[in-house]
Design a protein around this motif. Structure first.
Motif, PDB file in Angstrom:
ATOM      1  N   ALA A  14      89.039   5.766 -27.638  1.00 33.31           N
ATOM      2  CA  ALA A  14      89.704   4.884 -26.673  1.00 33.31           C
ATOM      3  C   ALA A  14      89.270   5.149 -25.239  1.00 33.31           C
ATOM      4  O   ALA A  14      89.023   4.209 -24.477  1.00 33.31           O
ATOM      5  CB  ALA A  14      91.215   5.018 -26.801  1.00 33.31           C
ATOM      6  N   THR A  15      89.152   6.410 -24.866  1.00 31.29           N
ATOM      7  CA  THR A  15      88.774   6.748 -23.493  1.00 31.29           C
ATOM      8  C   THR A  15      87.361   6.260 -23.192  1.00 31.29           C
ATOM      9  O   THR A  15      87.094   5.727 -22.115  1.00 31.29           O
ATOM     10  CB  THR A  15      88.885   8.269 -23.269  1.00 31.29           C
ATOM     11  OG1 THR A  15      90.212   8.672 -23.590  1.00 31.29           O
ATOM     12  CG2 THR A  15      88.585   8.634 -21.843  1.00 31.29           C
ATOM     13  N   GLN A  16      86.465   6.434 -24.149  1.00 30.44           N
ATOM     14  CA  GLN A  16      85.086   5.995 -23.965  1.00 30.44           C
ATOM     15  C   GLN A  16      85.022   4.475 -23.787  1.00 30.44           C
ATOM     16  O   GLN A  16      84.326   3.973 -22.907  1.00 30.44           O
ATOM     17  CB  GLN A  16      84.251   6.430 -25.169  1.00 30.44           C
ATOM     18  CG  GLN A  16      82.788   6.077 -25.075  1.00 30.44           C
ATOM     19  CD  GLN A  16      81.999   6.520 -26.308  1.00 30.44           C
ATOM     20  OE1 GLN A  16      82.537   7.119 -27.220  1.00 30.44           O
ATOM     21  NE2 GLN A  16      80.719   6.202 -26.314  1.00 30.44           N
ATOM     22  N   LEU A  17      85.759   3.751 -24.594  1.00 30.84           N
ATOM     23  CA  LEU A  17      85.749   2.294 -24.508  1.00 30.84           C
ATOM     24  C   LEU A  17      86.394   1.789 -23.221  1.00 30.84           C
ATOM     25  O   LEU A  17      85.881   0.882 -22.568  1.00 30.84           O
ATOM     26  CB  LEU A  17      86.453   1.686 -25.721  1.00 30.84           C
ATOM     27  CG  LEU A  17      85.779   1.929 -27.070  1.00 30.84           C
ATOM     28  CD1 LEU A  17      86.661   1.424 -28.201  1.00 30.84           C
ATOM     29  CD2 LEU A  17      84.408   1.290 -27.115  1.00 30.84           C
ATOM     30  N   THR A  18      87.520   2.393 -22.864  1.00 23.34           N
ATOM     31  CA  THR A  18      88.203   1.930 -21.648  1.00 23.34           C
ATOM     32  C   THR A  18      87.409   2.270 -20.391  1.00 23.34           C
ATOM     33  O   THR A  18      87.547   1.580 -19.383  1.00 23.34           O
ATOM     34  CB  THR A  18      89.629   2.500 -21.551  1.00 23.34           C
ATOM     35  OG1 THR A  18      89.584   3.917 -21.628  1.00 23.34           O
ATOM     36  CG2 THR A  18      90.520   1.932 -22.630  1.00 23.34           C
ATOM     37  N   ALA A  19      86.574   3.298 -20.437  1.00 19.54           N
ATOM     38  CA  ALA A  19      85.744   3.640 -19.276  1.00 19.54           C
ATOM     39  C   ALA A  19      84.808   2.481 -18.924  1.00 19.54           C
ATOM     40  O   ALA A  19      84.626   2.143 -17.747  1.00 19.54           O
ATOM     41  CB  ALA A  19      84.955   4.914 -19.542  1.00 19.54           C
ATOM     42  N   VAL A 111      85.522  -5.658 -25.374  1.00 23.26           N
ATOM     43  CA  VAL A 111      84.812  -4.386 -25.439  1.00 23.26           C
ATOM     44  C   VAL A 111      85.262  -3.706 -26.722  1.00 23.26           C
ATOM     45  O   VAL A 111      86.451  -3.503 -26.940  1.00 23.26           O
ATOM     46  CB  VAL A 111      85.148  -3.485 -24.221  1.00 23.26           C
ATOM     47  CG1 VAL A 111      84.460  -2.135 -24.359  1.00 23.26           C
ATOM     48  CG2 VAL A 111      84.743  -4.170 -22.922  1.00 23.26           C
ATOM     49  N   ALA A 112      84.298  -3.373 -27.574  1.00 22.13           N
ATOM     50  CA  ALA A 112      84.614  -2.731 -28.851  1.00 22.13           C
ATOM     51  C   ALA A 112      83.552  -1.691 -29.163  1.00 22.13           C
ATOM     52  O   ALA A 112      82.419  -1.784 -28.693  1.00 22.13           O
ATOM     53  CB  ALA A 112      84.683  -3.773 -29.965  1.00 22.13           C
ATOM     54  N   GLY A 113      83.939  -0.714 -29.953  1.00 20.00           N
ATOM     55  CA  GLY A 113      83.014   0.340 -30.334  1.00 20.00           C
ATOM     56  C   GLY A 113      82.147  -0.077 -31.504  1.00 20.00           C
ATOM     57  O   GLY A 113      82.493  -0.967 -32.279  1.00 20.00           O
ATOM     58  N   HIS A 114      80.998   0.602 -31.603  1.00 15.73           N
ATOM     59  CA  HIS A 114      80.091   0.330 -32.710  1.00 15.73           C
ATOM     60  C   HIS A 114      79.584   1.644 -33.293  1.00 15.73           C
ATOM     61  O   HIS A 114      79.072   2.495 -32.581  1.00 15.73           O
ATOM     62  CB  HIS A 114      78.903  -0.512 -32.248  1.00 15.73           C
ATOM     63  CG  HIS A 114      77.880  -0.705 -33.319  1.00 15.73           C
ATOM     64  ND1 HIS A 114      78.134  -1.454 -34.447  1.00 15.73           N
ATOM     65  CD2 HIS A 114      76.636  -0.223 -33.468  1.00 15.73           C
ATOM     66  CE1 HIS A 114      77.064  -1.426 -35.222  1.00 15.73           C
ATOM     67  NE2 HIS A 114      76.147  -0.680 -34.656  1.00 15.73           N
TER      68      HIS A 114
END
Length: 146
Positions: A14-19, A111-114
């Motif tokens: 979550a922190t990585q994505l919100t950054a 924004v989403a993770g992959h």
């Protein structure tokens, strides 16, 4: 980009994505919407009788923890960066939930993770779901996750 949706699958990312969303929101004076979609507990008595109570209790406990985490993440963004943010835990179908949030809040970017097999792959490459990007008509920023 006034409204940026961050789709959080797992709290550890979550922190990585919100950054990423935070940097874009600062540049565009936008708002960040952080969502986590979880499976809904059945509400009718017949469905609940199909499985042991501890499964429903555990899911409820996990949802409470996830909701608190998402809310705290949004509050931290507001306090530390002075960027508007809101955290939402939504129970139900991931695809329907994202479509609903995009429409309700005029989302401009997701924004989403992959990873090799995760949220983005499941959302945008399965047969039934591969047209979601075309259907939504908004950009997707896929962030590679370690």
């Amino acid at each position: 980009m006034k409204n940026i949706l961050v789709a959080v699958d797992r709290p550890k990312f979550a922190t990585q994505l919100t950054a990423y969303a935070l940097e874009l929101a600062k540049l565009t004076h936008g708002k960040i919407w952080i969502i986590h979609v979880s499976a809904a507990n059945p509400t009718d008595l017949l469905s609940r009788e199909a499985g042991p109570q501890f499964i429903y209790d555990k899911r409820t406990e996990d949802n409470v923890k996830s909701a608190a985490f998402i809310k705290q993440l949004a509050e931290d963004i507001i306090e530390q960066h002075n960027v508007p943010a809101e955290g939402l835990l939504i129970e139900g179908s991931m695809i329907k939930s994202i479509k609903k949030i995009v429409k309700e809040h005029n989302i401009d970017l997701i924004v989403a993770g992959h990873r090799k097999r995760n949220l983005v792959l499941e959302l945008f490459t399965e047969d039934k779901k591969k047209d979601l990007i075309d259907e939504l008509q908004i950009p997707l920023l896929a962030i590679p996750l370690a």
